[in-house]
Design a protein around this motif. Structure first.
Motif, PDB file in Angstrom:
ATOM      1  N   GLU A   1     -19.426 -11.988 -21.605  1.00 18.45           N
ATOM      2  CA  GLU A   1     -17.991 -12.230 -21.767  1.00 18.45           C
ATOM      3  C   GLU A   1     -17.250 -10.902 -21.904  1.00 18.45           C
ATOM      4  O   GLU A   1     -16.182 -10.713 -21.308  1.00 18.45           O
ATOM      5  CB  GLU A   1     -17.740 -13.106 -22.997  1.00 18.45           C
ATOM      6  N   ASN A   2     -17.827  -9.972 -22.656  1.00 17.81           N
ATOM      7  CA  ASN A   2     -17.230  -8.651 -22.835  1.00 17.81           C
ATOM      8  C   ASN A   2     -17.134  -7.926 -21.493  1.00 17.81           C
ATOM      9  O   ASN A   2     -16.115  -7.314 -21.170  1.00 17.81           O
ATOM     10  CB  ASN A   2     -18.057  -7.840 -23.832  1.00 17.81           C
ATOM     11  N   ARG A   3     -18.189  -8.004 -20.691  1.00 19.25           N
ATOM     12  CA  ARG A   3     -18.193  -7.360 -19.372  1.00 19.25           C
ATOM     13  C   ARG A   3     -17.085  -7.935 -18.486  1.00 19.25           C
ATOM     14  O   ARG A   3     -16.331  -7.201 -17.848  1.00 19.25           O
ATOM     15  CB  ARG A   3     -19.560  -7.555 -18.704  1.00 19.25           C
ATOM     16  N   ILE A   4     -16.942  -9.256 -18.495  1.00 18.12           N
ATOM     17  CA  ILE A   4     -15.919  -9.912 -17.677  1.00 18.12           C
ATOM     18  C   ILE A   4     -14.525  -9.516 -18.158  1.00 18.12           C
ATOM     19  O   ILE A   4     -13.633  -9.232 -17.346  1.00 18.12           O
ATOM     20  CB  ILE A   4     -16.109 -11.445 -17.707  1.00 18.12           C
ATOM     21  N   LEU A   5     -14.331  -9.482 -19.471  1.00 14.48           N
ATOM     22  CA  LEU A   5     -13.026  -9.099 -20.009  1.00 14.48           C
ATOM     23  C   LEU A   5     -12.679  -7.658 -19.655  1.00 14.48           C
ATOM     24  O   LEU A   5     -11.517  -7.351 -19.364  1.00 14.48           O
ATOM     25  CB  LEU A   5     -12.990  -9.310 -21.523  1.00 14.48           C
ATOM     26  N   LYS A   6     -13.661  -6.778 -19.657  1.00 15.33           N
ATOM     27  CA  LYS A   6     -13.412  -5.394 -19.260  1.00 15.33           C
ATOM     28  C   LYS A   6     -12.983  -5.317 -17.796  1.00 15.33           C
ATOM     29  O   LYS A   6     -12.074  -4.554 -17.451  1.00 15.33           O
ATOM     30  CB  LYS A   6     -14.656  -4.532 -19.487  1.00 15.33           C
ATOM     31  N   LEU A   7     -13.639  -6.099 -16.947  1.00 19.37           N
ATOM     32  CA  LEU A   7     -13.248  -6.127 -15.529  1.00 19.37           C
ATOM     33  C   LEU A   7     -11.829  -6.658 -15.369  1.00 19.37           C
ATOM     34  O   LEU A   7     -11.038  -6.112 -14.588  1.00 19.37           O
ATOM     35  CB  LEU A   7     -14.226  -6.989 -14.726  1.00 19.37           C
ATOM     36  N   GLU A   8     -11.492  -7.718 -16.102  1.00 20.63           N
ATOM     37  CA  GLU A   8     -10.141  -8.269 -16.037  1.00 20.63           C
ATOM     38  C   GLU A   8      -9.121  -7.253 -16.532  1.00 20.63           C
ATOM     39  O   GLU A   8      -8.039  -7.119 -15.944  1.00 20.63           O
ATOM     40  CB  GLU A   8     -10.047  -9.549 -16.875  1.00 20.63           C
ATOM     41  N   LEU A   9      -9.446  -6.539 -17.596  1.00 20.87           N
ATOM     42  CA  LEU A   9      -8.542  -5.517 -18.120  1.00 20.87           C
ATOM     43  C   LEU A   9      -8.272  -4.448 -17.068  1.00 20.87           C
ATOM     44  O   LEU A   9      -7.116  -4.059 -16.847  1.00 20.87           O
ATOM     45  CB  LEU A   9      -9.121  -4.888 -19.382  1.00 20.87           C
ATOM     46  N   GLU A  10      -9.319  -3.985 -16.408  1.00 24.09           N
ATOM     47  CA  GLU A  10      -9.142  -2.973 -15.360  1.00 24.09           C
ATOM     48  C   GLU A  10      -8.269  -3.510 -14.230  1.00 24.09           C
ATOM     49  O   GLU A  10      -7.412  -2.801 -13.710  1.00 24.09           O
ATOM     50  CB  GLU A  10     -10.505  -2.513 -14.818  1.00 24.09           C
ATOM     51  N   TYR A  11      -8.487  -4.768 -13.845  1.00 22.29           N
ATOM     52  CA  TYR A  11      -7.682  -5.388 -12.794  1.00 22.29           C
ATOM     53  C   TYR A  11      -6.207  -5.413 -13.196  1.00 22.29           C
ATOM     54  O   TYR A  11      -5.329  -5.035 -12.408  1.00 22.29           O
ATOM     55  CB  TYR A  11      -8.181  -6.808 -12.516  1.00 22.29           C
TER      56      TYR A  11
END
Length: 170
Positions: free
Chosen positions: A134-144
């Motif tokens: 979940e943390n990895r996905i949230l980091k990707l969303e943040l970058e997007y």
């Protein structure tokens, strides 16, 4: 997951997670880091030395609290088993008077307790993996969203420039 890797390949989140979980499981079970590094190396296609280096140089600092808790678990386990064994012996007055049924009953109780603790560990490990994902996905969303924000800001600057051009007298 056992795959051959090149020497300079970057560590993936999956490899880091497997290595960390392996070390935590070994520590909590009374084993040592060396065995954990050997197990992880076999599974992720790295050398035990590479696993040891990665763990000590990167993961240990990030997960110091989990490592401390895993080490405490083995201390609590050993304390927890010695006391009931002593109580068991005291209750039966003498080890010489124990029969096989009593010993088997005692051992079965401890096996059951160990299985329950193993299941709790597996549940916690799954929860950790889910949280890491979940943390990895949230980091990707943040970058997007950071990129989207930059584009919107750039678009806003361009619109302001166009408005200035249209508002200038001819």
């Amino acid at each position: 997951m056992s795959v051959e890797r090149s020497r300079n390949e970057v560590w993936s989140l999956e490899q880091d997670t497997f290595l960390l979980n392996s070390v935590l499981r070994h520590l909590a079970g009374g084993s040592n880091q060396k065995r954990a590094f050997e197990e992880a190396a076999h599974e992720i296609g790295r050398t035990p030395g590479a696993c040891a280096f990665r763990f000590n140089s990167v993961l240990r600092q990030r997960h110091n609290e989990e490592i401390r808790i895993a080490k405490q678990k083995i201390n609590k386990l050993s304390e927890g088993t010695i006391i009931p064994l002593q109580q068991f012996i005291n209750k039966n007055e003498s080890v010489k008077n124990l029969n096989w049924e009593q010993v088997l009953s005692f051992l079965n109780a401890h096996i059951l307790e160990e299985n329950l603790m193993e299941q709790r560990y597996i549940d916690i490990q799954k929860q950790l993996n889910d949280t890491l994902e979940e943390n990895r996905i949230l980091k990707l969303e943040l970058e997007y969203f950071k990129e989207v924000r930059k584009k919107i800001e750039l678009f806003g600057v361009n619109i302001n420039k166009m408005m200035d051009i249209f508002n200038q007298p001819l």
